[in-house]
Design an enzyme around this catalytic site. Structure first.
Site, PDB file in Angstrom:
ATOM      1  N   ASN A  57      19.686  10.863  81.810  1.00  0.00           N
ATOM      2  CA  ASN A  57      18.768   9.562  82.037  1.00  0.00           C
ATOM      3  C   ASN A  57      19.031   8.524  82.901  1.00  0.00           C
ATOM      4  OD1 ASN A  57      16.686  11.122  80.491  1.00  0.00           O
ATOM      5  ND2 ASN A  57      17.194  10.080  77.920  1.00  0.00           N
ATOM      6  N   CYS A 107      12.868   6.700  75.970  1.00  0.00           N
ATOM      7  CA  CYS A 107      13.976   7.141  76.090  1.00  0.00           C
ATOM      8  C   CYS A 107      15.191   5.686  77.194  1.00  0.00           C
ATOM      9  CB  CYS A 107      14.461   8.384  77.121  1.00  0.00           C
ATOM     10  SG  CYS A 107      13.423   9.514  75.757  1.00  0.00           S
ATOM     11  N   ARG A 139       7.121   1.914  73.110  1.00  0.00           N
ATOM     12  CA  ARG A 139       8.693   1.245  73.081  1.00  0.00           C
ATOM     13  C   ARG A 139       8.519   0.808  74.508  1.00  0.00           C
ATOM     14  NH1 ARG A 139      10.231   6.776  70.506  1.00  0.00           N
ATOM     15  NH2 ARG A 139       8.788   7.444  71.410  1.00  0.00           N
ATOM     16  N   GLY A 158      10.970   1.671  80.716  1.00  0.00           N
ATOM     17  CA  GLY A 158      10.653   1.006  79.862  1.00  0.00           C
ATOM     18  C   GLY A 158      10.563   2.937  78.690  1.00  0.00           C
ATOM     19  N   LYS A 210      17.079   3.098  75.696  1.00  0.00           N
ATOM     20  CA  LYS A 210      17.845   3.125  74.097  1.00  0.00           C
ATOM     21  C   LYS A 210      19.424   3.977  74.733  1.00  0.00           C
ATOM     22  CE  LYS A 210      16.284   7.217  72.400  1.00  0.00           C
ATOM     23  NZ  LYS A 210      17.446   8.078  71.999  1.00  0.00           N
ATOM     24  N   ASP A 215       8.831  17.075  57.735  1.00  0.00           N
ATOM     25  CA  ASP A 215       9.021  15.722  58.049  1.00  0.00           C
ATOM     26  C   ASP A 215       9.051  15.065  56.213  1.00  0.00           C
ATOM     27  OD1 ASP A 215       9.424  13.525  60.019  1.00  0.00           O
ATOM     28  OD2 ASP A 215       7.800  12.627  58.480  1.00  0.00           O
TER      29      ASP A 215
END
Length: 447
Positions: free
Chosen positions: A211, A263, A331, A260, A266, A30
């Protein structure tokens, strides 16, 4: 096998740790030096039960490493997973693939050996083709394959989902790539977990389709819950009655304040945009997105109604901030829209969440955060259960009543029954049951 994992966010960290757990030599990479430093001290930047212990154990065993040096991670590696974020672009709702493309270019620049590059991130159909073009253009001499291997991890149960998957989907275009992927997942195949090999584009679309279907179930049951409230039906009974049909299934049929997380919001939006770009609009998914956004905001109006629509200057206690329990992820959490809606009406918000309060500060302003549920409800005009944390299932309502200014409870997760709350002296409202029948309706039985 020696494997590099690029990105130590939720998906990359969990995937890397679990692959180390089954015996692979994993180096996670990272750009965030501070994050890498913490991981090298066994401090995990996200909340996921059991993850910190697994990081410590696999680092001690020599199977797991963390670094900012991509070249070192790729040296002698046979495979590299890309596990970086694909957030929605604010301008148009499309998935932002800039991190994917940057990772692909960096891998191509640093790789010295033949490599299978595996996309673990959720991406629109055709992303693998573009990644292949980027690598080929950057390094015409590099021998490589591009694979799609989407994750199906539930936050709060991610380790369980990785170690005991209901399926592993792998999109490959060459025999060599399939052979390498078979070796990576050999420990899972040996235990009988299903592995599905398809082409790359099929794999990419499978993730979005999965999803979006789950989001559809949630939006559907929330719509039915709205009808239940006006016709005298009980959504818990309806959910159980239809969920017992194996063609439907019982999961994702719990009515609530809307979905919410990182995943569903969006991914549904990205699938809508992909379909529109190909002139094959998915009207059903478009409606799901609209239903969910409306519902989250509508919950603030439900709370106001319980306060006789006189909420200006009132104190509202919010119990639960994260989009689901057992995570610190804020998120797209329903609590954000609910709290902002209440603040627009002039309320004062006090909030408590077992894990999410620090992250909540990035999304919400002018909130008083409390160190317990009891402290949160002190002098409140209403309390609202937004997230179904286990500790909210056994709240001491006799004591809570003495602390609150008014004994009003809005249970957006249907954790309680009206009879028990009425006995204590609460005005109670949940989801999917009309107010006048909350107290007298029959409990749902498994018999």
């Amino acid at each position: 096998m020696k494997i590099a994992v690029i990105g130590v966010g939720y998906v990359g960290l969990v995937s890397g740790v679990c692959l180390a757990e089954v015996g692979h030599e994993i180096t996670c990479v990272d750009l965030d030096q501070a994050k890498i430093d913490k991981l090298n001290q066994n401090h995990v930047p996200i909340y996921e039960r059991g993850l910190e212990d697994m990081v410590a154990a696999n680092r001690a065993a020599g199977h797991l490493h963390f670094t900012t040096d991509l070249a070192a991670a790729l040296k002698d590696a046979e495979a590299a997973f890309i596990a970086v974020g694909t957030p929605s672009r604010e301008s148009d709702g499309h998935a932002d693939l800039s991190y994917i493309y940057a990772a692909a270019k960096n891998i191509a620049e640093q790789a010295t050996d033949p490599l299978v590059i595996i996309n673990k991130s959720t991406v629109p159909v055709g992303t693998g083709d573009e990644v292949e073009n980027i690598v080929k253009t950057t390094r015409p001499d590099l021998q490589f394959d591009i694979v799609s291997n989407p994750e199906f991890l539930r936050e709060g149960a991610a380790i369980e989902d990785f170690m005991a998957p209901d399926r592993i989907v792998i999109g490959v275009e060459t025999d060599h790539a399939r052979k390498v992927m078979a070796e990576i997942y050999a420990p899972f195949a040996a235990q009988g977990y299903p592995i599905l090999y398809v082409n790359r584009r099929t794999s990419e679309l499978t993730k979005y389709a999965a999803n979006s279907f789950l989001a559809l179930k949630l939006a559907y049951i929330n719509e039915v819950a709205e009808l239940c409230e006006v016709v005298g039906a009980d959504i818990k009974g309806v959910s159980k009655g239809i969920g017992l049909d194996p063609r439907i299934g019982e999961k994702f049929l719990n009515a609530g304040p809307g979905y919410g997380g990182s995943c569903f919001p969006k991914d549904t939006l990205a699938l809508v945009r992909t379909a529109q770009d190909h002139e094959r609009p998915l009207r059903l998914i478009e409606m799901i997105v609209s239903i969910n956004e409306y519902r989250k905001r509508a919950m603030s109006r439900k709370i106001a109604q319980m306060c006789e629509n006189e909420v200006k200057g009132k104190k509202i206690a919010i119990l639960g901030l994260t989009f689901k329990p057992n995570t610190d992820d804020m998120r797209e959490a329903p609590s954000i829209a609910i709290i902002q809606g209440l603040q627009d009406m002039g309320t004062t918000i006090h909030a408590y969440d077992p894990e999410g309060m620090e992250n909540a500060k990035r999304y919400l302003n002018n909130i008083t955060y409390c160190d317990s549920a009891l402290a949160c409800v002190d002098s409140a005009d209403a309390a609202v259960i937004v997230t179904e944390w286990d500790e909210f299932r056994t709240l001491p309502f006799a004591e809570i009543k003495t602390r609150m200014r008014k004994p009003v409870l809005v249970d957006l997760r249907n954790l309680y029954d009206g009879q028990s709350l009425k006995a204590v002296g609460f005005d109670y409202q949940c989801v999917g049951r009309p107010q006048e029948t909350v107290i007298n309706s029959m409990p749902v039985s498994d018999d």
